[in-house]
Design a protein around this motif. Structure first.
Motif, PDB file in Angstrom:
ATOM      1  N   GLU A 291       0.835  -1.203   0.000  1.00 32.47           N
ATOM      2  CA  GLU A 291       0.000   0.000   0.000  1.00 32.47           C
ATOM      3  C   GLU A 291       0.871   1.255   0.000  1.00 32.47           C
ATOM      4  OE1 GLU A 291      -3.120   2.667   0.022  1.00 32.47           O
ATOM      5  OE2 GLU A 291      -2.995   0.565  -0.572  1.00 32.47           O
ATOM      6  N   ALA A 292       1.987   1.206   0.698  1.00 29.52           N
ATOM      7  CA  ALA A 292       2.913   2.337   0.698  1.00 29.52           C
ATOM      8  C   ALA A 292       3.461   2.588  -0.701  1.00 29.52           C
ATOM      9  CB  ALA A 292       4.056   2.070   1.671  1.00 29.52           C
ATOM     10  N   PHE A 293       3.782   1.539  -1.439  1.00 30.46           N
ATOM     11  CA  PHE A 293       4.226   1.684  -2.824  1.00 30.46           C
ATOM     12  C   PHE A 293       3.143   2.367  -3.659  1.00 30.46           C
ATOM     13  CE2 PHE A 293       7.897  -1.380  -4.020  1.00 30.46           C
ATOM     14  CZ  PHE A 293       8.639  -0.952  -2.929  1.00 30.46           C
ATOM     15  N   ARG A 294       1.901   1.923  -3.488  1.00 32.50           N
ATOM     16  CA  ARG A 294       0.801   2.508  -4.277  1.00 32.50           C
ATOM     17  C   ARG A 294       0.642   3.992  -3.979  1.00 32.50           C
ATOM     18  NH1 ARG A 294      -1.570  -2.424  -2.404  1.00 32.50           N
ATOM     19  NH2 ARG A 294      -1.587  -3.988  -4.079  1.00 32.50           N
ATOM     20  N   LEU A 295       0.741   4.357  -2.714  1.00 32.69           N
ATOM     21  CA  LEU A 295       0.633   5.772  -2.350  1.00 32.69           C
ATOM     22  C   LEU A 295       1.762   6.573  -2.972  1.00 32.69           C
ATOM     23  CD1 LEU A 295      -0.323   5.519   1.434  1.00 32.69           C
ATOM     24  CD2 LEU A 295      -1.771   6.380  -0.413  1.00 32.69           C
ATOM     25  N   SER A 296       2.974   6.053  -2.914  1.00 29.58           N
ATOM     26  CA  SER A 296       4.116   6.751  -3.482  1.00 29.58           C
ATOM     27  C   SER A 296       3.971   6.902  -4.989  1.00 29.58           C
ATOM     28  CB  SER A 296       5.407   6.007  -3.142  1.00 29.58           C
ATOM     29  OG  SER A 296       6.530   6.661  -3.687  1.00 29.58           O
ATOM     30  N   GLN A 297       3.480   5.874  -5.653  1.00 34.07           N
ATOM     31  CA  GLN A 297       3.314   5.908  -7.103  1.00 34.07           C
ATOM     32  C   GLN A 297       2.255   6.903  -7.546  1.00 34.07           C
ATOM     33  OE1 GLN A 297       2.535   1.736  -7.742  1.00 34.07           O
ATOM     34  NE2 GLN A 297       4.631   1.302  -8.354  1.00 34.07           N
ATOM     35  N   SER A 298       1.361   7.269  -6.650  1.00 35.18           N
ATOM     36  CA  SER A 298       0.296   8.211  -7.014  1.00 35.18           C
ATOM     37  C   SER A 298       0.858   9.589  -7.349  1.00 35.18           C
ATOM     38  CB  SER A 298      -0.722   8.332  -5.883  1.00 35.18           C
ATOM     39  OG  SER A 298      -0.206   9.086  -4.789  1.00 35.18           O
ATOM     40  N   GLY A 299       2.019   9.922  -6.786  1.00 29.82           N
ATOM     41  CA  GLY A 299       2.646  11.206  -7.072  1.00 29.82           C
ATOM     42  C   GLY A 299       1.995  12.391  -6.398  1.00 29.82           C
ATOM     43  N   HIS A 300       1.091  12.151  -5.464  1.00 31.04           N
ATOM     44  CA  HIS A 300       0.376  13.261  -4.817  1.00 31.04           C
ATOM     45  C   HIS A 300       0.559  13.225  -3.299  1.00 31.04           C
ATOM     46  CE1 HIS A 300      -1.464  14.326  -8.599  1.00 31.04           C
ATOM     47  NE2 HIS A 300      -1.875  13.079  -8.761  1.00 31.04           N
ATOM     48  N   VAL A 301       1.742  12.830  -2.869  1.00 32.46           N
ATOM     49  CA  VAL A 301       2.019  12.709  -1.439  1.00 32.46           C
ATOM     50  C   VAL A 301       2.807  13.923  -0.975  1.00 32.46           C
ATOM     51  CG1 VAL A 301       3.162  11.339   0.333  1.00 32.46           C
ATOM     52  CG2 VAL A 301       2.011  10.200  -1.574  1.00 32.46           C
ATOM     53  N   ARG A 302       2.364  14.543   0.111  1.00 37.77           N
ATOM     54  CA  ARG A 302       3.091  15.663   0.704  1.00 37.77           C
ATOM     55  C   ARG A 302       3.964  15.135   1.830  1.00 37.77           C
ATOM     56  NH1 ARG A 302      -0.266  20.621   3.077  1.00 37.77           N
ATOM     57  NH2 ARG A 302      -0.012  19.628   5.117  1.00 37.77           N
ATOM     58  N   GLY A 303       5.271  15.205   1.642  1.00 39.70           N
ATOM     59  CA  GLY A 303       6.173  14.671   2.643  1.00 39.70           C
ATOM     60  C   GLY A 303       6.483  13.205   2.391  1.00 39.70           C
ATOM     61  N   LYS A 304       6.821  12.482   3.445  1.00 36.18           N
ATOM     62  CA  LYS A 304       7.346  11.122   3.329  1.00 36.18           C
ATOM     63  C   LYS A 304       6.377  10.083   3.878  1.00 36.18           C
ATOM     64  CE  LYS A 304      10.590  10.139   1.914  1.00 36.18           C
ATOM     65  NZ  LYS A 304      11.882   9.797   2.555  1.00 36.18           N
ATOM     66  N   ILE A 305       6.419   8.910   3.261  1.00 39.42           N
ATOM     67  CA  ILE A 305       5.684   7.734   3.729  1.00 39.42           C
ATOM     68  C   ILE A 305       6.647   6.896   4.563  1.00 39.42           C
ATOM     69  CG2 ILE A 305       4.454   5.642   3.040  1.00 39.42           C
ATOM     70  CD1 ILE A 305       3.931   7.115   0.316  1.00 39.42           C
ATOM     71  N   VAL A 306       6.211   6.514   5.750  1.00 33.87           N
ATOM     72  CA  VAL A 306       7.067   5.787   6.685  1.00 33.87           C
ATOM     73  C   VAL A 306       6.427   4.456   7.047  1.00 33.87           C
ATOM     74  CG1 VAL A 306       8.067   5.826   9.016  1.00 33.87           C
ATOM     75  CG2 VAL A 306       8.084   7.890   7.614  1.00 33.87           C
ATOM     76  N   LEU A 307       7.279   3.432   7.178  1.00 32.54           N
ATOM     77  CA  LEU A 307       6.829   2.122   7.628  1.00 32.54           C
ATOM     78  C   LEU A 307       7.381   1.869   9.024  1.00 32.54           C
ATOM     79  CD1 LEU A 307       7.484  -0.005   4.410  1.00 32.54           C
ATOM     80  CD2 LEU A 307       5.311   0.945   5.193  1.00 32.54           C
ATOM     81  N   ARG A 308       6.503   1.471   9.924  1.00 29.92           N
ATOM     82  CA  ARG A 308       6.891   1.161  11.307  1.00 29.92           C
ATOM     83  C   ARG A 308       7.243  -0.326  11.382  1.00 29.92           C
ATOM     84  NH1 ARG A 308       2.479   2.327  13.413  1.00 29.92           N
ATOM     85  NH2 ARG A 308       2.835   4.510  13.977  1.00 29.92           N
ATOM     86  N   VAL A 309       8.485  -0.603  11.802  1.00 34.43           N
ATOM     87  CA  VAL A 309       8.957  -1.990  11.864  1.00 34.43           C
ATOM     88  C   VAL A 309       8.816  -2.535  13.284  1.00 34.43           C
ATOM     89  CG1 VAL A 309      10.922  -3.519  11.482  1.00 34.43           C
ATOM     90  CG2 VAL A 309      10.525  -1.578   9.952  1.00 34.43           C
ATOM     91  N   SER A 310       9.263  -1.780  14.279  1.00 28.57           N
ATOM     92  CA  SER A 310       9.098  -2.189  15.677  1.00 28.57           C
ATOM     93  C   SER A 310       9.027  -0.930  16.521  1.00 28.57           C
ATOM     94  CB  SER A 310      10.241  -3.079  16.136  1.00 28.57           C
ATOM     95  OG  SER A 310      11.430  -2.330  16.250  1.00 28.57           O
ATOM     96  N   VAL A 311       8.558  -1.101  17.754  1.00 25.13           N
ATOM     97  CA  VAL A 311       8.424   0.055  18.648  1.00 25.13           C
ATOM     98  C   VAL A 311       9.481   0.041  19.739  1.00 25.13           C
ATOM     99  CG1 VAL A 311       5.969   0.349  18.251  1.00 25.13           C
ATOM    100  CG2 VAL A 311       6.722  -1.168  20.063  1.00 25.13           C
ATOM    101  N   GLY A 312      10.348  -0.946  19.717  1.00 21.34           N
ATOM    102  CA  GLY A 312      11.452  -0.980  20.687  1.00 21.34           C
ATOM    103  C   GLY A 312      11.038  -1.463  22.045  1.00 21.34           C
TER     104      GLY A 312
END
Length: 312
Positions: A291-312
């Motif tokens: 889904e993050a790839f799809r959002l990035s490919q849309s070309g209409h994102v303001r700022g960065k898309i981040v993926l949360r891997v762990s919370v520590g």
């Protein structure tokens, strides 16, 4: 360990969660427990096979080059970093295979720096590639400073928003292109906004009748060529392109960010001094990478898309 992988070229549909071996730790590397990673257009461009002519690719591929996390182990010759240090990194190797969309990442020390103390994990992951691309374009390639008027294309995007803030911090006047809905956002970053598309040249000339002294191009092609006419006579060739090495034919510079601890440290100082603030578009779980790839490919994102891997 868990990681996002793809076993063939394609779109977001080729991404899957899988188990991969924990990376081996080289003598000049650190092992990072990953907290967050950010998604960059180059990630899905590589997955689609668009950079096949530039990099050797070893399937299955773990995508990603940005990382933020905590050092779990250090190699035997590592100095300057220790277990428990919070770091960010642009972990790009010379071939494609071992990426950062994973629970642990082995990172050469030349690719990492300390995490800005005032950033969340989500903000920290947004810094390396986008921040380095903007910083290296403005500082090393264009040598922007006080008295410059810089045109930043796609100024509300991941790289563009860094470029606006860094250029302003260097003392430059900044004109940024964006859709009308992002104009107030750009003003808040320190740019004078103009709407992209047909008639851009006239709109820029209304703000800078004599032209601009530097251009950060995000599009290439006809947009790049038409923008060259906006450069002042004494600034010919003072343009960087982040997408098209055809800029070299016009005397400009093609920028593909290089890992650099020194440059990341300079960015950290700007961030900790409040001169640069990463913009986060959305935060998703690692399992939502497609889904993050799809959002990035849309070309209409303001700022960065981040993926949360762990919370520590």
């Amino acid at each position: 360990m868990k990681a996002v992988v793809y076993r063939r070229y394609g779109g977001p549909e080729v991404l899957e969660m899988g188990e991969v071996p924990e990376p081996k730790l080289g003598p000049e590397s650190v092992l990072i427990d990953v907290r967050t990673v950010s998604v960059n257009p180059v990630d899905w461009q590589i997955a689609a096979g668009r950079l096949d002519s530039r990099f050797d690719v070893h399937f299955p591929v773990v995508p990603g080059w940005d990382v933020a996390g905590v050092i779990a182990k250090v190699g035997p010759t590592v100095t300057g970093f220790a277990v428990g240090d919070e770091v960010v990194g642009y972990v790009r190797e010379d071939s494609i295979g071992r990426g950062t969309y994973a629970e642990r990442v082995a990172a050469p020390v030349r690719t990492i720096a300390r995490k800005p103390a005032n950033l969340s994990w989500e903000q920290a992951a947004a810094v390396p590639i986008a921040g380095l691309t903007a910083y290296q374009s403005l500082v090393h390639a264009l040598r922007v400073g006080a008295g410059d008027t810089v045109l930043v294309q796609a100024a509300a995007g991941g790289v563009g928003s860094f470029a606006v803030q860094i250029a302003a911090a260097l003392g430059a006047r900044v004109i940024g292109t964006a859709s009308a809905r992002n104009h107030d956002y750009l003003r808040g970053l320190g740019a004078e906004p103009v709407t992209y598309g047909p008639g851009l040249g006239e709109r820029v000339r209304m703000l800078a009748p004599a032209g601009v002294s530097a251009i950060v191009d995000m599009y290439g092609g006809e947009t790049l060529v038409s923008s060259l006419g906006l450069l002042r006579e004494d600034a010919r060739g003072r343009v960087v392109s982040l997408t098209n090495d055809g800029v070299l034919e016009h005397g400009g510079v093609f920028v593909f960010a290089r890992p650099s601890t020194a440059d990341l440290d300079e960015l950290r100082q700007m961030i900790e001094n409040g001169l640069v603030v990463p913009e986060i578009a959305t935060v998703l779980d690692l399992s939502e990478a497609a889904e993050a790839f799809r959002l990035s490919q849309s070309g209409h994102v303001r700022g960065k898309i981040v993926l949360r891997v762990s919370v520590g």
